[in-house]
Design an enzyme around this catalytic site. Structure first.
Site, short mmCIF file in Angstrom:
data_model
loop_
_atom_site.label_atom_id
_atom_site.label_comp_id
_atom_site.label_asym_id
_atom_site.label_seq_id
_atom_site.Cartn_x
_atom_site.Cartn_y
_atom_site.Cartn_z
N GLU A 81 -2.77 11.01 3.80
CA GLU A 81 -3.80 10.66 4.78
C GLU A 81 -3.90 11.81 5.78
OE1 GLU A 81 -4.78 6.33 5.99
OE2 GLU A 81 -2.59 6.43 5.87
N GLU B 104 0.86 -1.18 0.00
CA GLU B 104 0.00 0.00 0.00
C GLU B 104 0.90 1.23 0.00
OE1 GLU B 104 -3.01 0.13 3.06
OE2 GLU B 104 -2.87 2.32 3.23
#
Length: 281
Positions: free
Chosen positions: A160, A155
């Site tokens: 974020e 990932e």
């Protein structure tokens, strides 16, 4: 004369011994350098209106928590994801949806935009408020390694953000060997006070040797493929796809609860551009 000739012979022999004792030069390892094309090979400028372009985007759907105990139902409804005035708008809404009390959208390029290496640029303005968890990230498009799921196939988190920590942007990678669930996470963060007031450019530069995360052109985290790394450390040699979403609550986003008074909340995206990798010989 004989003695002189003998000395010359001895000295010549010593020179030969010294020459033989010198180690041979070690061949220099080839160091590859990379650059990215000036023109995107895949992009969405959001210069249209209505639902996101179906030639470029699919939807992940569901209200099952997404492995993080998230509280939203991801839908394909226009109220959760639409294009207007030149922007993609992903909106998290408070209200019954499926089995939960919030709805949102999670757009994925899988099958319509799958990439092996490249420079990824996304210009976005983020939601604000406790309980929001927007992300711009990438997952493997195929399951080639390990248990065929997360985190074995990797990932890449280009951006974020969690609303309870408003001024901080995070960039990370996750692999079987390096991930937060076992306390070996690889990542970094940077403080930016205007993430919900202004647009910023969130980028990733991915080559066969490193994954670099940048904010407004300045890198703040680089994960490098070290000698001896195998797939458990470095699964980043297979195609990945892009994901754009807002989660509500969850193991990280909901650590300090959810403020229901803030909703609806949206992430606005000006463009998504992918520039292919070009290896310099």
């Amino acid at each position: 004369m004989k003695r002189f000739a003998f000395l010359i012979a001895v000295l010549t022999g010593l020179d030969g011994i010294q020459a033989c004792a010198q180690p041979a030069e070690t061949p220099k390892a080839k160091v590859s350098t990379y650059e990215f094309a000036a023109t995107p090979s895949w992009q969405d400028e959001f210069d249209y209106s209505g639902k996101p372009d179906p030639k470029k985007w699919n939807y992940d759907l569901g209200d099952h928590g997404w492995g993080n105990n998230e509280l939203q139902n991801y839908t394909d409804k226009v109220e959760n994801a639409k294009v207007e005035d030149g922007y993609l708008i992903i909106e998290a809404i408070k209200g019954k949806s499926g089995k939960v009390n919030y709805s949102s959208a999670r757009l994925v390029s899988k099958g319509k935009g799958d990439f092996l290496y490249g420079k990824f640029e996304i210009r976005a303005k983020l939601p604000k408020g406790r309980g929001t968890w927007p992300a711009i990230w990438m997952l493997a498009s195929e399951n080639n390694y390990g248990n065929k799921g997360w985190p074995d196939n990797g990932e890449i988190d280009i951006m974020e953000h969690v609303g309870f920590d408003q001024n901080k942007i995070h960039g990370n990678v996750h692999t079987k060997a390096f991930n937060h669930s076992i306390g070996t996470n690889k990542g970094n963060n940077v403080v930016v006070e205007t993430v919900s007031d202004e647009f910023h450019t969130y980028s990733c530069e991915w080559t066969p040797e490193s994954v670099k995360i940048l904010l407004d052109g300045k890198d703040y985290f680089t994960f490098t493929k070290e000698a001896g790394y195998e797939w458990a450390q470095w699964p980043f040699d297979k195609p990945f796809h892009l994901i754009l979403n807002i989660a509500v609550g969850g193991n990280w986003g909901g650590q300090k609860g959810v403020d229901d008074s803030i909703f609806p909340r949206k992430m606005e995206i000006d463009y998504v551009r992918v520039y292919p990798l070009v290896e310099k010989k």
